[in-house]
Design a protein around this motif. Structure first.
Motif, PDB file in Angstrom:
ATOM      1  N   ALA A  54       0.848  -1.195   0.000  1.00 19.67           N
ATOM      2  CA  ALA A  54       0.000   0.000   0.000  1.00 19.67           C
ATOM      3  C   ALA A  54       0.888   1.252   0.000  1.00 19.67           C
ATOM      4  CB  ALA A  54      -0.911   0.006   1.210  1.00 19.67           C
ATOM      5  N   GLN A  55       0.342   2.275  -0.636  1.00 16.37           N
ATOM      6  CA  GLN A  55       1.084   3.525  -0.732  1.00 16.37           C
ATOM      7  C   GLN A  55       0.663   4.481   0.388  1.00 16.37           C
ATOM      8  OE1 GLN A  55       1.533   1.216  -3.833  1.00 16.37           O
ATOM      9  NE2 GLN A  55      -0.486   2.181  -3.731  1.00 16.37           N
ATOM     10  N   THR A  56       1.588   5.287   0.837  1.00 15.95           N
ATOM     11  CA  THR A  56       1.261   6.355   1.779  1.00 15.95           C
ATOM     12  C   THR A  56       1.897   7.648   1.301  1.00 15.95           C
ATOM     13  OG1 THR A  56       3.177   5.881   3.165  1.00 15.95           O
ATOM     14  CG2 THR A  56       1.108   4.815   3.780  1.00 15.95           C
TER      15      THR A  56
ATOM     16  N   ASP B 152       5.667   6.767   0.229  1.00 19.53           N
ATOM     17  CA  ASP B 152       6.262   5.448   0.382  1.00 19.53           C
ATOM     18  C   ASP B 152       5.562   4.489  -0.561  1.00 19.53           C
ATOM     19  OD1 ASP B 152       6.565   2.938   2.987  1.00 19.53           O
ATOM     20  OD2 ASP B 152       7.923   3.479   1.360  1.00 19.53           O
ATOM     21  N   THR B 153       6.320   3.785  -1.363  1.00 17.47           N
ATOM     22  CA  THR B 153       5.760   2.825  -2.299  1.00 17.47           C
ATOM     23  C   THR B 153       6.818   1.830  -2.702  1.00 17.47           C
ATOM     24  OG1 THR B 153       4.604   2.573  -4.404  1.00 17.47           O
ATOM     25  CG2 THR B 153       6.331   4.241  -4.325  1.00 17.47           C
ATOM     26  N   SER B 154       6.367   0.658  -3.128  1.00 18.30           N
ATOM     27  CA  SER B 154       7.278  -0.340  -3.673  1.00 18.30           C
ATOM     28  C   SER B 154       7.181  -0.370  -5.198  1.00 18.30           C
ATOM     29  CB  SER B 154       6.943  -1.725  -3.107  1.00 18.30           C
ATOM     30  OG  SER B 154       5.600  -2.052  -3.392  1.00 18.30           O
TER      31      SER B 154
ATOM     32  N   LYS C  97      12.221   9.498  -2.357  1.00 15.65           N
ATOM     33  CA  LYS C  97      10.752   9.488  -2.345  1.00 15.65           C
ATOM     34  C   LYS C  97      10.228  10.810  -1.808  1.00 15.65           C
ATOM     35  CE  LYS C  97      10.532   4.487  -2.168  1.00 15.65           C
ATOM     36  NZ  LYS C  97      10.245   3.265  -1.403  1.00 15.65           N
ATOM     37  N   SER C  98      10.708  11.853  -2.436  1.00 18.86           N
ATOM     38  CA  SER C  98      10.337  13.201  -2.046  1.00 18.86           C
ATOM     39  C   SER C  98       9.810  13.949  -3.267  1.00 18.86           C
ATOM     40  CB  SER C  98      11.568  13.915  -1.473  1.00 18.86           C
ATOM     41  OG  SER C  98      11.323  15.281  -1.297  1.00 18.86           O
TER      42      SER C  98
ATOM     43  N   LYS D 119      -0.417   4.830  -8.858  1.00 16.30           N
ATOM     44  CA  LYS D 119       0.473   3.859  -9.488  1.00 16.30           C
ATOM     45  C   LYS D 119       0.092   3.680 -10.944  1.00 16.30           C
ATOM     46  CE  LYS D 119      -1.863  -0.516  -8.413  1.00 16.30           C
ATOM     47  NZ  LYS D 119      -1.740  -1.821  -7.697  1.00 16.30           N
ATOM     48  N   HIS D 120       1.069   3.276 -11.730  1.00 19.94           N
ATOM     49  CA  HIS D 120       0.839   3.057 -13.146  1.00 19.94           C
ATOM     50  C   HIS D 120       0.499   1.598 -13.376  1.00 19.94           C
ATOM     51  CE1 HIS D 120       1.341   2.935 -17.447  1.00 19.94           C
ATOM     52  NE2 HIS D 120       2.202   1.952 -17.304  1.00 19.94           N
TER      53      HIS D 120
END
Lengths: 119, 117
Positions: free
Chosen positions: A1-3, A26-28, A73-74, A96-97
């Protein structure tokens, strides 16, 4: 999950000055989009600027520019020559793409920064 | 070109009632998304429709539902209203589909302010 995190709940700046709003996420995911939206008292969410993660060049739209640091991640927003009409809530958002895109993935928003331009 | 139109602008309902909100996207746009905005939870994704099919859904209870018509207009329904459903409900539309690495931007409406008493 993204934050998405916006650590500045409120900011104020004198008219004509430059202001920078911060955003971290924050993402993977490796491919994604980042946005800054503006929400004035009219409530309408207005797209200010968009950045594709695969592009190294920072996006610019007139007085608005971003500093995109993918490794950190800024994703900060710089407003130059601020105007009274820039007074609004500013939201940073992540999407997300998806390779086969038949619509839109969801936007994940930060909590917003209330920006006031002082005359 | 007209923007995204949401009706009504304001709505006051009583707990236990149901409500239907309407969204007319920009002409030519086929994707419609709904978001809930509250002071406590911020902006949260409800669902997205494309060509009359729900493509994505957020983490909301089944009391929240929606649909999209053949002209791309969308409605959102909330049944058995609770006090916590008081919020600004935002609708956004985009062109879609866009293949590859480009994503069409979302255009938002002015929202419907729902108050549950």
């Amino acid at each position: 999950a993204q934050t998405v995190t916006q650590s500045q709940p409120e900011m104020s700046v004198q008219e004509a000055e430059t202001v920078t709003l911060s955003c971290t996420y924050d993402t993977s995911e490796n491919n994604y989009y980042l946005f800054w939206y503006k929400q004035p008292p009219s409530r309408q969410m207005i797209l200010v600027i968009r950045q594709e993660a695969y592009k190294q060049q920072n996006a610019t739209e007139n007085r608005f520019s971003v500093n995109f640091q993918k490794a950190a991640k800024s994703f900060s927003l710089k407003i130059s020559d601020s105007q009274l009409g820039d007074t609004a809530m500013y939201f940073c958002a992540f999407m997300k793409h998806v390779e086969t895109n038949f619509g839109n993935e969801k936007l994940t928003f930060g909590t917003g920064t209330r920006l006031t331009i002082i005359p | 070109k007209a923007g995204v139109t949401q009706t009504p602008r304001y709505l006051i309902k009583t707990r236990g009632q149901q409500v239907t909100l309407s969204c007319s996207p920009i002409s030519g746009h086929r994707s419609v998304s709904w978001y809930q905005q509250t002071p406590g939870q911020g902006l949260q994704f409800l669902f997205e429709y494309f060509s009359e099919t729900q493509r994505n859904k957020g983490n909301f209870p089944g009391r929240f539902s929606g649909r999209q018509f053949s002209n791309s207009r969308s409605e959102m329904n909330v049944s058995t209203l609770e006090l916590g459903d008081s919020a600004l409900y935002l609708c956004a539309s985009s062109f879609g589909p866009i293949l590859g690495t480009y994503n069409s931007p979302l255009h938002f409406g002015n929202g419907t302010r729902l108050t549950v008493t």
